[in-house]
Design a protein around this motif. Sequence first.
Motif, PDB file in Angstrom:
ATOM      1  N   GLY A   1       0.807  -1.216   0.000  1.00  0.00           N
ATOM      2  CA  GLY A   1       0.000   0.000   0.000  1.00  0.00           C
ATOM      3  C   GLY A   1       0.836   1.260   0.000  1.00  0.00           C
ATOM      4  O   GLY A   1       0.589   2.190  -0.781  1.00  0.00           O
ATOM      5  N   GLU A   2       1.841   1.288   0.857  1.00  0.00           N
ATOM      6  CA  GLU A   2       2.717   2.458   0.919  1.00  0.00           C
ATOM      7  C   GLU A   2       3.536   2.600  -0.355  1.00  0.00           C
ATOM      8  O   GLU A   2       3.788   3.716  -0.819  1.00  0.00           O
ATOM      9  N   ASN A   3       3.940   1.477  -0.933  1.00  0.00           N
ATOM     10  CA  ASN A   3       4.685   1.531  -2.189  1.00  0.00           C
ATOM     11  C   ASN A   3       3.822   2.085  -3.314  1.00  0.00           C
ATOM     12  O   ASN A   3       4.285   2.903  -4.121  1.00  0.00           O
ATOM     13  N   VAL A   4       2.570   1.654  -3.381  1.00  0.00           N
ATOM     14  CA  VAL A   4       1.669   2.157  -4.422  1.00  0.00           C
ATOM     15  C   VAL A   4       1.499   3.668  -4.264  1.00  0.00           C
ATOM     16  O   VAL A   4       1.575   4.416  -5.247  1.00  0.00           O
ATOM     17  N   ILE A   5       1.302   4.123  -3.040  1.00  0.00           N
ATOM     18  CA  ILE A   5       1.141   5.562  -2.798  1.00  0.00           C
ATOM     19  C   ILE A   5       2.380   6.328  -3.268  1.00  0.00           C
ATOM     20  O   ILE A   5       2.275   7.312  -4.009  1.00  0.00           O
ATOM     21  N   LYS A   6       3.555   5.896  -2.832  1.00  0.00           N
ATOM     22  CA  LYS A   6       4.789   6.609  -3.199  1.00  0.00           C
ATOM     23  C   LYS A   6       5.002   6.637  -4.710  1.00  0.00           C
ATOM     24  O   LYS A   6       5.338   7.674  -5.278  1.00  0.00           O
ATOM     25  N   LEU A   7       4.818   5.490  -5.345  1.00  0.00           N
ATOM     26  CA  LEU A   7       5.038   5.412  -6.787  1.00  0.00           C
ATOM     27  C   LEU A   7       3.985   6.210  -7.555  1.00  0.00           C
ATOM     28  O   LEU A   7       4.307   6.898  -8.527  1.00  0.00           O
ATOM     29  N   ARG A   8       2.752   6.143  -7.108  1.00  0.00           N
ATOM     30  CA  ARG A   8       1.674   6.893  -7.752  1.00  0.00           C
ATOM     31  C   ARG A   8       1.915   8.396  -7.597  1.00  0.00           C
ATOM     32  O   ARG A   8       1.805   9.154  -8.574  1.00  0.00           O
TER      33      ARG A   8
ATOM     34  N   ALA B   1       4.719   9.899  -7.082  1.00  0.00           N
ATOM     35  CA  ALA B   1       5.913  10.294  -7.832  1.00  0.00           C
ATOM     36  C   ALA B   1       5.568  10.621  -9.291  1.00  0.00           C
ATOM     37  O   ALA B   1       6.249  11.407  -9.935  1.00  0.00           O
ATOM     38  N   LYS B   2       4.487  10.019  -9.781  1.00  0.00           N
ATOM     39  CA  LYS B   2       4.022  10.304 -11.140  1.00  0.00           C
ATOM     40  C   LYS B   2       2.986  11.432 -11.156  1.00  0.00           C
ATOM     41  O   LYS B   2       2.447  11.754 -12.215  1.00  0.00           O
ATOM     42  N   ASN B   3       2.700  11.977  -9.969  1.00  0.00           N
ATOM     43  CA  ASN B   3       1.656  13.008  -9.837  1.00  0.00           C
ATOM     44  C   ASN B   3       0.311  12.498 -10.330  1.00  0.00           C
ATOM     45  O   ASN B   3      -0.455  13.229 -10.961  1.00  0.00           O
ATOM     46  N   TRP B   4       0.039  11.226 -10.042  1.00  0.00           N
ATOM     47  CA  TRP B   4      -1.214  10.593 -10.445  1.00  0.00           C
ATOM     48  C   TRP B   4      -2.177  10.543  -9.276  1.00  0.00           C
ATOM     49  O   TRP B   4      -1.781  10.318  -8.133  1.00  0.00           O
ATOM     50  N   SER B   5      -3.448  10.683  -9.594  1.00  0.00           N
ATOM     51  CA  SER B   5      -4.505  10.410  -8.629  1.00  0.00           C
ATOM     52  C   SER B   5      -4.799   8.904  -8.677  1.00  0.00           C
ATOM     53  O   SER B   5      -4.306   8.187  -9.564  1.00  0.00           O
ATOM     54  N   GLN B   6      -5.611   8.447  -7.754  1.00  0.00           N
ATOM     55  CA  GLN B   6      -6.033   7.044  -7.810  1.00  0.00           C
ATOM     56  C   GLN B   6      -6.791   6.788  -9.110  1.00  0.00           C
ATOM     57  O   GLN B   6      -6.669   5.711  -9.702  1.00  0.00           O
ATOM     58  N   GLN B   7      -7.545   7.760  -9.566  1.00  0.00           N
ATOM     59  CA  GLN B   7      -8.285   7.639 -10.830  1.00  0.00           C
ATOM     60  C   GLN B   7      -7.322   7.474 -12.007  1.00  0.00           C
ATOM     61  O   GLN B   7      -7.564   6.660 -12.899  1.00  0.00           O
ATOM     62  N   ASP B   8      -6.235   8.238 -11.999  1.00  0.00           N
ATOM     63  CA  ASP B   8      -5.235   8.111 -13.061  1.00  0.00           C
ATOM     64  C   ASP B   8      -4.655   6.699 -13.074  1.00  0.00           C
ATOM     65  O   ASP B   8      -4.476   6.093 -14.147  1.00  0.00           O
ATOM     66  N   LEU B   9      -4.350   6.173 -11.888  1.00  0.00           N
ATOM     67  CA  LEU B   9      -3.794   4.824 -11.793  1.00  0.00           C
ATOM     68  C   LEU B   9      -4.819   3.793 -12.240  1.00  0.00           C
ATOM     69  O   LEU B   9      -4.473   2.815 -12.902  1.00  0.00           O
ATOM     70  N   GLU B  10      -6.083   4.030 -11.913  1.00  0.00           N
ATOM     71  CA  GLU B  10      -7.136   3.122 -12.383  1.00  0.00           C
ATOM     72  C   GLU B  10      -7.152   3.065 -13.901  1.00  0.00           C
ATOM     73  O   GLU B  10      -7.209   1.982 -14.494  1.00  0.00           O
TER      74      GLU B  10
ATOM     75  N   VAL C   1      -7.229  -1.412 -12.867  1.00  0.00           N
ATOM     76  CA  VAL C   1      -7.590  -1.899 -11.533  1.00  0.00           C
ATOM     77  C   VAL C   1      -8.584  -0.888 -10.973  1.00  0.00           C
ATOM     78  O   VAL C   1      -8.309   0.314 -11.004  1.00  0.00           O
ATOM     79  N   PRO C   2      -9.743  -1.337 -10.476  1.00  0.00           N
ATOM     80  CA  PRO C   2     -10.737  -0.394  -9.967  1.00  0.00           C
ATOM     81  C   PRO C   2     -10.179   0.531  -8.877  1.00  0.00           C
ATOM     82  O   PRO C   2      -9.397   0.104  -8.029  1.00  0.00           O
ATOM     83  N   GLN C   3     -10.597   1.799  -8.928  1.00  0.00           N
ATOM     84  CA  GLN C   3     -10.140   2.777  -7.947  1.00  0.00           C
ATOM     85  C   GLN C   3     -10.456   2.319  -6.532  1.00  0.00           C
ATOM     86  O   GLN C   3      -9.672   2.552  -5.616  1.00  0.00           O
TER      87      GLN C   3
ATOM     88  N   SER D   1     -10.391  -0.667  -5.373  1.00  0.00           N
ATOM     89  CA  SER D   1      -9.352  -1.632  -4.979  1.00  0.00           C
ATOM     90  C   SER D   1      -8.045  -0.925  -4.669  1.00  0.00           C
ATOM     91  O   SER D   1      -7.358  -1.263  -3.700  1.00  0.00           O
ATOM     92  N   ILE D   2      -7.702   0.062  -5.487  1.00  0.00           N
ATOM     93  CA  ILE D   2      -6.483   0.840  -5.251  1.00  0.00           C
ATOM     94  C   ILE D   2      -6.570   1.512  -3.885  1.00  0.00           C
ATOM     95  O   ILE D   2      -5.618   1.469  -3.102  1.00  0.00           O
ATOM     96  N   SER D   3      -7.709   2.102  -3.579  1.00  0.00           N
ATOM     97  CA  SER D   3      -7.906   2.756  -2.296  1.00  0.00           C
ATOM     98  C   SER D   3      -7.744   1.765  -1.144  1.00  0.00           C
ATOM     99  O   SER D   3      -7.068   2.061  -0.153  1.00  0.00           O
ATOM    100  N   ARG D   4      -8.335   0.598  -1.270  1.00  0.00           N
ATOM    101  CA  ARG D   4      -8.247  -0.412  -0.214  1.00  0.00           C
ATOM    102  C   ARG D   4      -6.812  -0.899  -0.041  1.00  0.00           C
ATOM    103  O   ARG D   4      -6.358  -1.132   1.079  1.00  0.00           O
ATOM    104  N   ILE D   5      -6.076  -1.051  -1.144  1.00  0.00           N
ATOM    105  CA  ILE D   5      -4.668  -1.470  -1.069  1.00  0.00           C
ATOM    106  C   ILE D   5      -3.860  -0.395  -0.340  1.00  0.00           C
ATOM    107  O   ILE D   5      -3.086  -0.691   0.569  1.00  0.00           O
ATOM    108  N   GLU D   6      -4.052   0.865  -0.742  1.00  0.00           N
ATOM    109  CA  GLU D   6      -3.290   1.961  -0.144  1.00  0.00           C
ATOM    110  C   GLU D   6      -3.592   2.125   1.345  1.00  0.00           C
ATOM    111  O   GLU D   6      -2.707   2.479   2.120  1.00  0.00           O
TER     112      GLU D   6
END
Length: 74
Positions: free
Chosen positions: A4-11, A13-22, A27-29, A31-36
């Motif tokens: 979760g912390e790795n996803v946050i840091k990497l996301r 670093a790209k200046n991405w929102s959870q929506q951008d990563l979705e 991967v549904p936003q 799920s990303i939120s729950r992982i983070e």
Amino acid sequence: MGIGENVIKLREAKNWSQQDLEEASKVPQSSISRIEKGLLRNPGVETVRKLATALNVSVAELLEEETSAKAVGE
């Protein structure tokens, strides 16, 4: 540090929102939120692969206890 912390840091670093990563990972936003938040500590292999690909890191790097500074662009 867990996935979760790795996803946050990497996301971030790209200046991405959870929506951008979705959009990049398919991967549904939710799920990303729950992982983070640490609510989904063991996501499926396919989910981890999709996130790693979208974040331009290996699965091993995404799962590492400590993400290297190189991976987050620092």
